[in-house]
Design a protein around this motif. Structure first.
Motif, mmCIF file in Angstrom:
data_model
loop_
_atom_site.group_PDB
_atom_site.id
_atom_site.type_symbol
_atom_site.label_atom_id
_atom_site.label_comp_id
_atom_site.label_asym_id
_atom_site.label_seq_id
_atom_site.Cartn_x
_atom_site.Cartn_y
_atom_site.Cartn_z
ATOM 1 N N ALA A 60 -7.036 -4.063 -1.025
ATOM 2 C CA ALA A 60 -7.719 -4.245 -2.305
ATOM 3 C C ALA A 60 -8.042 -2.900 -2.919
ATOM 4 C CB ALA A 60 -9.012 -5.038 -2.086
ATOM 5 N N PRO A 61 -8.458 -2.891 -4.188
ATOM 6 C CA PRO A 61 -8.963 -1.652 -4.776
ATOM 7 C C PRO A 61 -10.261 -1.228 -4.095
ATOM 8 C CG PRO A 61 -8.395 -3.238 -6.494
ATOM 9 C CD PRO A 61 -8.354 -3.973 -5.176
ATOM 10 N N VAL A 70 0.835 -1.197 0.000
ATOM 11 C CA VAL A 70 0.000 0.000 0.000
ATOM 12 C C VAL A 70 0.874 1.254 0.000
ATOM 13 C CG1 VAL A 70 -1.735 1.301 1.287
ATOM 14 C CG2 VAL A 70 -1.867 -1.191 1.201
ATOM 15 N N ILE A 99 -4.438 0.216 -4.519
ATOM 16 C CA ILE A 99 -4.877 -0.662 -3.438
ATOM 17 C C ILE A 99 -4.702 0.036 -2.092
ATOM 18 C CG2 ILE A 99 -4.569 -2.931 -4.515
ATOM 19 C CD1 ILE A 99 -1.710 -2.946 -3.413
ATOM 20 N N ALA A 100 -5.579 -0.301 -1.167
ATOM 21 C CA ALA A 100 -5.491 0.232 0.200
ATOM 22 C C ALA A 100 -6.249 -0.728 1.108
ATOM 23 C CB ALA A 100 -6.099 1.631 0.257
ATOM 24 N N PRO A 101 -6.053 -0.607 2.421
ATOM 25 C CA PRO A 101 -6.813 -1.473 3.319
ATOM 26 C C PRO A 101 -8.300 -1.111 3.274
ATOM 27 C CG PRO A 101 -4.974 -0.409 4.450
ATOM 28 C CD PRO A 101 -5.134 0.269 3.141
ATOM 29 N N GLN A 102 -9.137 -2.108 3.084
ATOM 30 C CA GLN A 102 -10.585 -1.908 3.063
ATOM 31 C C GLN A 102 -11.201 -2.757 4.168
ATOM 32 O OE1 GLN A 102 -10.987 0.401 1.119
ATOM 33 N NE2 GLN A 102 -9.706 0.165 -0.694
ATOM 34 N N GLU A 103 -12.416 -2.411 4.548
ATOM 35 C CA GLU A 103 -13.139 -3.121 5.605
ATOM 36 C C GLU A 103 -12.391 -3.024 6.942
ATOM 37 O OE1 GLU A 103 -16.164 -4.344 5.060
ATOM 38 O OE2 GLU A 103 -16.190 -4.183 2.883
ATOM 39 N N ARG A 104 -12.726 -3.923 7.873
ATOM 40 C CA ARG A 104 -12.216 -3.776 9.234
ATOM 41 C C ARG A 104 -12.098 -5.123 9.938
ATOM 42 N NH1 ARG A 104 -15.729 -0.409 13.490
ATOM 43 N NH2 ARG A 104 -17.286 -1.570 12.359
#
Lengths: 573, 165
Positions: free
Chosen positions: A179-180, A155, A167-172
């Protein structure tokens, strides 16, 4: 500023204020294990492997983000430290698939190495596994979130070094995924396929799309005439896959190895690099003389091309219309070479060995069918070639040196320069100087273009004609240059390479690739140039013959058909 | 999915114009991301892709970061909410007194999972943690109305109050 004094493991260490305990320890020769840390790029204290004891601190500290302080007393190797590091690694491993034996990073995985170095002897926890499947949508890269340890190295490279942020951290929590946006497939978003993420991934959570099976199949097919081209940067890095020192120039062994794998002809992308200089140099002179769009910007690097298509489509007219050397090669292999060798182009199978993951995407671009069919059939990265050679049982370092085949294997020192940042510029200037002034340049070495500085600028005097040139590598630097162009900076010619260091630091190169290794590979490129008898592209006899027999002259109708291309504006979102 | 049609139905040109107006005062301010998303969601009720792209463009933040924030905070939602919002408390007290049965019953009756909205856009169902009325557990709220000691038999009655519109 005055230095601070601290004690690490009983040793007095002087350090610049503001540096981390980790860096100070490294300078003092004390190794602290790390996982999420990436020098100068990612220091976020996320993995908690680099824990140390700091006297007076309530808890163990992550040394990568703990700044040094005067009088600080640090211990890096106490029972508490060792226990905590091991436990943290055990927790990281708790939801990591233990598929090491069949993993693409087997024996070259940082997690595996840490498990061994920290003496991990059991994994007592079975963590919740994230509910994600591998994403194979990209022609260049495969994301396997199951193997992701969320270190965020990819990232930060994508965001800081390349400023692409695909891409970056998604969700938690347990569902966190790198992901994108909207968890869209990587193949559908503004990813430039540079593969810098794969280069820094400690595991196999992002890796190149493995196409070795396609090449094995072609080699085993008696109906196929399988030819191969090798990019300039591969000859100074492939040795690393076999334990040789970074930057070792192994051109002859590389040719021998490819011949043993069964390729019919071993050709060199350096040949079409020389050809690129003829075409692009002529394009530059034409634009200068006829008032065309300036500055002219190079177009060899497919990650860079996709970047400008996504992020600066309004500047596309600045790009040279030249295809990259890889694609020029493909187009010529299935026309010029096919004709010369008397082989039907439909039976020719072109394989490229590239330091690059974006080349896989480039070969699949719709426009890349100058010969009337796919010009390049399969692109393998340096790493994939290394894998094939190992599978074939070839003892690389014991191979004799062999020579490339005629005619597409003949090249000059200028061609090999393409492997390093500044190389295309230097090669172009060697030829442009002669074409414009009619004289040989005072020195062939154009030092202003060399080195790992992000942006290099110079004004070159071509006996009265001043050429303002710039070189950028890494897309954050490319962005900076493009902003200067938008603000009207009077450049004439700009070289841009997508990856830091140029192709020697490409996303398909051996892992690890860091600045120290980049510098060694660069030195390898310059020594390969010096070792060549011919060092100017226009002196390449095979290129001269190609023009005489086939193309006519640079920028001819046939050149345009086979060697030039067009670009596609793309959306950022 | 049922969402694809109802979301476009809910995102009107007026909404987008209002979002544009909000964004104008935050142009080029990446630090205002959360605040802007909050305001945009207050206007539309949710944050569709189109709006997140607008936010990314105007604030000069990568879309991956915008979505990263939206998907991180449970306050934000990318799915349109129903005209009536049902919240089922699943805090400890409500949970042990049968919150799960209520959720199952709702799923059965309305054909909707927690976090989603019914096909007709009438109800959305969400799970919340502790509403601070543990003595009344299990607690269900519909919009601003609070219902205590709910059991599966009472749900139909409660929902029927919202039949009129």
């Amino acid at each position: 500023m005055s230095q601070v004094m601290l004690t690490i493991d009983g040793i007095q260490v002087a350090a610049e204020p503001g540096t981390s305990v980790l860096e100070a320890a490294k300078k003092a020769g004390i190794k602290i294990p790390t996982l999420c840390y990436l020098e100068e790029i990612n220091a976020i204290g996320a993995c908690r492997i680099c824990l140390v004891e700091v006297q007076g601190a309530r808890t163990l500290q992550t040394s990568c983000v703990t700044p040094v302080a005067d009088g600080m007393v640090v211990r890096t190797n106490t029972p508490a430290v060792r226990r905590a590091r091991k436990l943290n690694l055990e927790l990281i491993m708790s939801n990591h698939p233990r598929e090491c034996l069949t993993c693409p990073r087997n024996t070259n995985c940082e997690l595996q190495r840490l498990a061994s170095e920290l003496g991990l002897d059991e994994i007592r926890f079975a963590g919740d596994t994230p509910p994600y499947e591998p994403d194979r949508s990209s022609p260049s890269l495969v994301r396997d979130p199951r193997k992701c340890i969320l270190c965020r190295r990819c990232v930060s490279v994508c965001e800081k070094v390349q400023q692409v942020s695909a891409i970056a951290p998604q969700e938690r929590g347990f569902k966190t995924i790198v992901a994108p946006a909207f968890l869209e497939p990587l193949g559908d978003v503004a990813c430039v396929n540079c593969g810098q993420c794969a280069l820094v991934c400690p595991t196999a959570a992002i890796h190149e799309k493995d196409q070795t099976a396609e090449v094995w199949a072609a080699l085993a097919d008696p109906g196929k005439h399988v030819v191969v081209q090798t990019a300039p940067a591969v000859r100074v890095s492939i040795g690393e896959m076999f334990g040789l020192a970074p930057g070792s120039v192994v051109t002859g062994q590389l040719v021998a190895a490819l011949r043993r794998l069964g390729f019919a002809k071993i050709f060199d992308t350096d040949f079409t690099a020389d050809l690129t200089i003829m075409e692009e140099g002529s394009e530059l002179i034409k634009r200068l003389r006829e008032g065309g769009k300036l500055p002219l910007i190079t177009s060899c690097s497919p990650g860079w091309i996709k970047f400008i298509e996504h992020f600066y489509p309004e500047l596309l007219p600045h790009l040279s219309t030249c295809k990259s050397p890889q694609q020029m090669f493909g187009a010529l292999a299935k026309t010029y070479y096919a004709e010369k060798a008397g082989i039907s182009p439909d039976d020719i199978f072109v394989v490229s060995i590239m330091p690059c993951t974006a080349k896989k995407f480039e070969a699949g671009r719709e426009e890349m069918n100058g010969s009337g069919r796919r010009d390049v059939d399969v692109v393998l990265t340096t790493r994939e070639l290394g894998k094939m050679l190992k599978e074939a049982g070839i003892d690389f370092s014991a191979l004799p040196e062999e020579a490339y085949d005629d005619p597409l294997g003949i090249s000059t020192g200028a061609g090999v320069l393409f492997g390093s940042t500044g190389g295309v510029m230097e090669a172009a200037l060697r030829t442009a100087y002669e074409l414009v002034t009619g004289d040989t340049p005072p020195s062939l070495d154009f030092n202003e273009a060399r080195g790992l500085e992000g942006i290099k600028e110079a004004s070159v005097d071509l006996k009265g004609t001043t050429l303002n040139v710039a070189v950028a590598h890494g897309l954050a630097n490319a962005r900076e240059i493009l902003e200067r162009v938008k603000n009207g900076h009077p450049y004439h010619f700009i070289e841009v390479m997508c990856c830091p260091g140029g192709c020697i630091g490409g996303g398909g190169q051996p892992i690890p690739t860091n600045n120290e290794i980049r510098a060694k590979r660069t030195a390898g490129i310059y020594s390969a140039d010096r070792a060549m008898q011919l060092r100017k592209s226009h002196e390449n006899p095979a290129v001269q013959a190609l023009y005489q027999e086939f193309l006519g002259e640079p920028l001819s109708h046939k050149s345009h058909e086979l060697l030039h291309t067009r670009y596609v504006p793309r959306s950022r979102y | 999915m049922s969402n694809s049609c109802s979301c476009h139905a809910q995102l009107t040109p007026d909404h987008l114009a209002e979002v544009d107006r909000i964004l104008e005062s935050y142009r080029g301010q990446p630090g205002s991301l959360i605040q802007v998303l909050h305001k945009a969601q207050n206007v539309i009720g949710y944050l569709p892709r189109e709006v997140q792209v607008k936010v990314a463009e105007k604030l000069d933040v990568p879309l991956t970061r915008v979505y990263g924030v939206v998907s991180f905070y449970s306050l934000f939602t990318t799915k349109p909410k129903g005209r009536h919002k049902i919240h089922v408390c699943a805090g400890t007290a409500c949970y042990v007194r049968g919150a799960n049965q209520l959720l199952n019953k709702l799923e059965e009756d309305l054909q909707v999972k927690p976090g989603d909205t019914t096909e007709d856009g009438k109800f959305s169902v969400d799970v919340v943690r502790c509403l601070g009325a543990c003595g009344l557990g299990p607690v269900v709220t519909v919009d601003d109305d609070v219902y205590g000691r709910v059991h599966t038999g009472k749900l139909a009655d409660i929902l029927s109050k919202y039949d009129k519109e």
